[in-house]
Enzyme design. Structure first.
Site, short mmCIF file in Angstrom:
data_model
loop_
_atom_site.label_atom_id
_atom_site.label_comp_id
_atom_site.label_asym_id
_atom_site.label_seq_id
_atom_site.Cartn_x
_atom_site.Cartn_y
_atom_site.Cartn_z
N ASP A 52 -10.16 -6.11 -0.13
CA ASP A 52 -9.02 -5.54 0.59
C ASP A 52 -9.52 -4.74 1.78
OD1 ASP A 52 -6.69 -4.39 1.47
OD2 ASP A 52 -6.38 -3.13 -0.30
N PHE A 82 -5.28 2.85 7.15
CA PHE A 82 -5.39 2.69 8.60
C PHE A 82 -5.76 1.25 8.95
CE2 PHE A 82 -6.32 7.23 7.94
CZ PHE A 82 -5.41 7.80 8.80
N GLY A 101 -7.03 -1.89 11.41
CA GLY A 101 -7.98 -2.09 12.48
C GLY A 101 -9.39 -1.59 12.22
N SER A 157 -6.04 -7.95 10.94
CA SER A 157 -7.14 -8.67 11.59
C SER A 157 -7.24 -10.12 11.15
CB SER A 157 -8.48 -7.96 11.29
OG SER A 157 -8.82 -8.08 9.92
N ASP A 181 0.82 -1.21 0.00
CA ASP A 181 0.00 0.00 0.00
C ASP A 181 0.85 1.26 0.00
OD1 ASP A 181 -2.78 -0.75 0.05
OD2 ASP A 181 -2.46 -1.54 2.06
N HIS A 209 -0.33 -0.97 -4.60
CA HIS A 209 -1.65 -0.32 -4.58
C HIS A 209 -1.42 1.17 -4.36
CE1 HIS A 209 -5.62 0.33 -2.13
NE2 HIS A 209 -5.67 0.89 -3.32
#
Length: 219
Positions: free
Chosen positions: A165, A133, A135, A189, A24, A55
């Site tokens: 994603d 970000f 979470g 996660s 990213d 990305h």
């Protein structure tokens, strides 16, 4: 990934059986954060044997394409919301030896030219959270967008994959699959969740899918 132990994390992640790395870059304008610039990609490329998808969560993506391609990105995902001339941007990506991927924000519905652009790429990247970000929880409207994408692709007889994603974990991965996704980008996660190795986390995610179907998926 733990960027303070990047080399060890690369080895562990590659040995887990994933298909490619997702890298990213956020420019501070597309979303209000800066992450993963070009220097880190250069360092990472020297250690990674699998393909890397860069990305570009950035406005004016054409300004970054040559740099990211030359530093080793095999796929470059560019956002529908950020391109003035998508086909020209796709051609620029190919010019520098990478393959284009069409990306959409979590709150962007499939546009009228979705199918025409989908013909140009190996897969669609659909964000299910805002980029940059960790979470976050999955935004439910993105599921409807994935369903619509899959329906329109199927109606047109197209087998283009859809990459989900954001917030991919054991409680969401089957819902994403049911909506039509068949590539899953793992993050904090799911794939890198503490308490298990990367391989163990990947197997947990796969076991959820395999309990519903005999299909195989990309990570």
């Amino acid at each position: 990934m733990d960027l303070l132990h990047l080399k060890e994390q690369i080895v562990e992640t590659e040995q887990s059986g994933i298909s490619f790395f997702h890298y990213d870059m956020v420019d501070g304008k597309f979303n209000k954060c800066f992450i993963l610039g070009d220097t880190l990609l250069e360092m990472m490329r020297s250690e990674v044997t699998l393909p890397i998808e860069a990305h570009l969560a950035a406005y004016n993506p054409d300004a970054y394409i040559e740099r990211f391609a030359k530093l080793g990105a095999d796929y470059i995902a560019v956002h529908y919301e950020a391109m003035e001339h998508p086909l020209k941007t796709f051609d620029l990506i190919r010019k520098f030896g990478a393959q284009p991927v069409l990306a959409f924000k979590c709150d962007t519905a499939p546009p009228d030219d979705f199918l025409a652009l989908a013909k140009e790429v190996p897969w669609i990247l659909k964000l299910t959270v805002n980029p940059g970000f960790s979470g976050q929880t999955m935004q439910q409207n993105s599921l409807g967008h994935i369903k619509e994408m899959r329906h329109r692709l199927s109606e047109a007889g197209m087998s283009v994959s859809i990459q989900a994603d954001g917030n991919v974990n054991p409680s969401t991965v089957n819902t994403l699959y049911q909506a039509g996704a068949d590539i899953f980008t793992g993050g904090t996660s799911g794939l890198f969740k503490s308490g298990h190795t990367v391989k163990e986390n990947k197997e947990i995610l796969l076991s959820v899918l395999h309990s519903q179907t005999n299909q195989y998926y990309h990570w």
